[in-house]
Design a protein around this motif. Structure first.
Motif, short mmCIF file in Angstrom:
data_model
loop_
_atom_site.label_atom_id
_atom_site.label_comp_id
_atom_site.label_asym_id
_atom_site.label_seq_id
_atom_site.Cartn_x
_atom_site.Cartn_y
_atom_site.Cartn_z
N LEU B 152 0.84 -1.20 0.00
CA LEU B 152 0.00 0.00 0.00
C LEU B 152 0.86 1.25 0.00
N GLY B 153 1.94 1.19 0.79
CA GLY B 153 2.83 2.35 0.86
C GLY B 153 3.41 2.67 -0.50
N SER B 154 3.85 1.64 -1.22
CA SER B 154 4.48 1.95 -2.50
C SER B 154 3.44 2.37 -3.53
N SER B 230 2.78 7.78 2.04
CA SER B 230 3.37 6.48 1.76
C SER B 230 4.02 5.87 2.99
N GLU B 231 4.14 6.60 4.07
CA GLU B 231 4.71 6.00 5.27
C GLU B 231 3.96 6.44 6.51
N ARG B 232 2.64 6.60 6.37
CA ARG B 232 1.88 7.14 7.50
C ARG B 232 1.69 6.06 8.56
N ASP B 233 2.27 6.28 9.71
CA ASP B 233 2.30 5.24 10.74
C ASP B 233 0.92 4.79 11.18
N SER B 234 -0.02 5.75 11.26
CA SER B 234 -1.31 5.40 11.85
C SER B 234 -2.14 4.56 10.90
N GLU B 235 -1.76 4.52 9.62
CA GLU B 235 -2.58 3.78 8.67
C GLU B 235 -1.88 2.52 8.16
N ILE B 236 -0.62 2.67 7.76
CA ILE B 236 0.03 1.52 7.13
C ILE B 236 1.39 1.26 7.76
N VAL B 237 1.43 1.24 9.09
CA VAL B 237 2.65 0.95 9.83
C VAL B 237 3.76 1.92 9.40
N ALA B 238 4.77 1.46 8.68
CA ALA B 238 5.80 2.40 8.26
C ALA B 238 5.83 2.53 6.76
#
Ligand code: SF4
Ligand code: SF4
Lengths: 168, 427
Positions: B152-154, B230-238
């Motif tokens: 998801l991040g990428s 792309s690196e939002r901790d609260s949604e997709i970890v790191a």
């Protein structure tokens, strides 16, 4: 039902053009954070942070720290092994083995008295249940650390000498 | 031949040192700055013999920690791409610097050396091309780790890069029209002029809207708040580097800051005159080198003296706080400042006011490099400052902003600039 000081209906205001352009609002936000930054930069020792190992917070006298066993005037432990504390203990972490006391007015004493500090929830019920004021939690010690689980089970000797720090 | 190799090596070395020197400082600034902004103390524990430098030792401790850590890798990863991704990100972050001029020129042995690693005709296009390659590192890293969060991040990183790359290109197109070149050295040289004799012809003055669009899109490009989807901790970890650990993670982490430095350098070069000092063009600098150097040395000595005084005051106040080596720190730093101040004032004995022509030229060069480094440092700090000020946009808000607002605005900006340039140059 309405609360004092609060409007019944919350109306949201439309952002005006300048606000929705976002950049002026960012600039205002930057001013706020910059103010905090500068203020803290020049007043580092006024910050609310407690520098923990160097500074410690003062806890009140009612703070429940690690237990200790109190002694009579003659230095013998006050505990009469009535099992009140181990019965009331919600964590079931006090283990007492009773023995017969030579003085018939005292009847019993605790041969062994172990508390598992890892299971203890520091509720203070043992202290309240004790009829002889034999167990107290007024040492104020809260930094309790050891390297093995076994070391957290403290015995009678340990509890009688309460001049130790938190490391078991 | 040897001279060319040496010259290139020296310039690459300078750029490398600038980035690699700024990265740990930025990491420190991010921690300490965020702490102060939020009324916290921030890192202040790691130290060597009690010298903690307000937490500046922490990045070193971090590096040691990351070096010593176990490299945990997902079992079902794509082995080659998984290892390639962090390298790609770092290489891309580093290679953009090749076309950024960090100074005007330097005279060594009668030879004029341009202070840029590679003065490409298509400089800015090279930057745009290389910068978009950086997405590959992020996308591959996320995909090769074989995890939902990284994937998801990428995906998000790719989406935001595609959206904002266009705006970024459009935003600086107006600048190219005005300066008539893609070559970054020419753009910087052009910004040394004055409009109406007093206003520096900086990019931000001639292209204010372009500047806003550009700064917003580089924030999106570097994945910094408020565009850090792309690196939002609260949604997709790191985000894309969730599955990376140890040195591979360190590469991603450092690349983020290296990207920030490159973005800051681009903002400085395109919109804030690069190495140009406003109202002090190079001839003026050279002519007044002696006086400015003397004044600078005296002012430096006084400032260092004040800092030393502050340190000594602190040393007195902190007496008895810790009862260990840390107590010696302010006194030690104060003494260092005193020594530096004395060196500064002692340098006056070398008669800087009667500086030779070569010396004046060198002085001008280093003053301009200094101006560039200060601008880069400021815009790098702005990244951090903004991050700890504004909340992030939601994913759909980022997309709407990019496509529905910034893209049309960029087009309008380009159109207006084109008409204006046409009107000025074709009477
Ligand atoms: S404090 Fe509570 S949990 Fe701990 S020993 Fe006493 S009664 Fe048990
Ligand atoms: S309640 Fe008091 S006297 Fe009774 S066993 Fe516990 S400590 Fe001893």
């Amino acid at each position: 039902m309405s609360y004092k000081g609060l409007p019944d209906v919350v109306t949201t205001r439309r952002r005006n053009l300048l606000e929705s352009a976002y950049f002026t609002e960012i600039a205002r936000g930057l001013a706020v954070t910059g103010r905090h930054l500068i203020r803290n930069l020049f007043n580092t020792d006024k910050m609310p942070t407690v520098q923990y190992p160097d500074q410690k917070r003062d806890y009140g006298p009612r703070f429940r720290g690690r237990h200790r066993l109190t002694q009579r005037e003659d230095g013998s432990p006050r505990c009469v092994a009535c099992m009140m504390c181990s019965t009331v203990c919600p964590a079931d972490c006090i283990e007492i083995i009773a023995g017969e006391h030579p003085d018939p007015t005292i009847e019993k004493y605790s041969k062994e008295f172990n508390i598992d500090l890892l299971r203890c929830v520091y509720c203070g019920l043992c202290e309240e249940a004790c009829p002889c004021d034999a167990i107290r939690m007024d040492t104020g010690i809260y930094e309790i650390a050891a390297e093995t689980r076994e070391a957290f089970v403290v015995n009678k000797d340990f509890l009688l000498n309460n001049d130790k720090d938190g490391t078991l | 031949m040897l001279a060319i190799v040496l010259e290139a090596t020296a310039k690459i070395g300078f750029m490398f040192a600038l980035i690699m020197g700024l990265v740990p400082v930025l990491i420190w600034a991010e921690r300490k700055g965020s702490a102060f902004i939020q009324d916290r103390t921030g890192p202040n524990r790691a130290g060597v013999l009690g010298i903690r430098l307000a937490g500046l030792i922490h990045p070193i401790a971090d590096v040691i920690k990351l070096l010593a850590k176990e490299d945990v890798v997902p079992a079902m990863r794509h082995k080659f791409l998984y290892a390639l991704a962090p390298m790609l990100v770092m290489i891309v972050a580093m290679s953009t610097y090749a076309v950024i001029p960090f100074g005007d020129y330097i005279m060594i042995g009668g030879e004029k050396i341009e202070l840029i690693v590679a003065d490409l005709e298509v400089g800015m296009l090279f930057v745009l091309a290389i910068a978009s390659l950086g997405t590959y590192g992020v996308a591959l890293g996320g995909w090769a780790s074989n995890s939902k969060y990284t994937f998801l991040g990428s995906l998000r990183a790719t989406a935001s890069m595609i959206s904002y790359e266009i705006t970024m290109g459009l935003a600086i197109m107006g600048l190219f029209l005005i300066f008539g070149t893609f070559r970054l050295t020419d753009i910087v040289a052009g910004q040394g002029d004055l409009i109406w004799g007093w206003l520096p012809k900086w990019g931000i003055i001639v292209q204010p809207l372009g500047f806003l669009l550009f700064i917003a899109s580089v924030y999106a490009e570097t994945n910094r708040t408020p565009f850090d989807m792309s690196e939002r901790d609260s949604e997709i970890v790191a985000g894309y580097h969730t599955e990376y650990s140890s040195l591979k993670f360190a590469l991603f982490f450092m690349a983020e800051y290296a990207h920030m430095v490159v973005a800051a350098a681009l903002i400085a070069v395109l919109f804030f005159g690069g190495y140009q000092i406003p109202w002090l063009p190079r001839p003026v600098l050279e002519a007044n080198a002696g006086a400015m150097l003397t004044g600078g040395l005296i002012a430096g000595g006084i400032v260092l003296g004040i800092i030393a005084w502050a340190f000594f005051r602190r040393a007195r106040r902190e007496k008895g706080w810790y009862n260990d080596a840390r107590e010696r720190e302010p006194g030690f730093l104060g003494s260092v400042c005193v020594v530096l101040a004395l060196v500064n004032l002692g340098a006056l004995g070398l008669q800087p006011w009667a500086i030779s022509e070569l010396g004046a030229s060198l002085y001008a060069t280093f003053a301009q490099i200094g101006a560039f480094v200060i601008k880069v440092a400021f815009f790098s700090w702005l990244f951090i400052w903004v991050r700890w000020t504004v909340p992030s946009f939601r994913y759909d808000q980022v997309m709407r902003l990019g496509w529905q607002i910034m893209l049309p605005a960029g087009l309008v900006n380009l159109l207006v600039t084109a008409l204006w340039v046409f009107a000025v140059h074709q009477p």
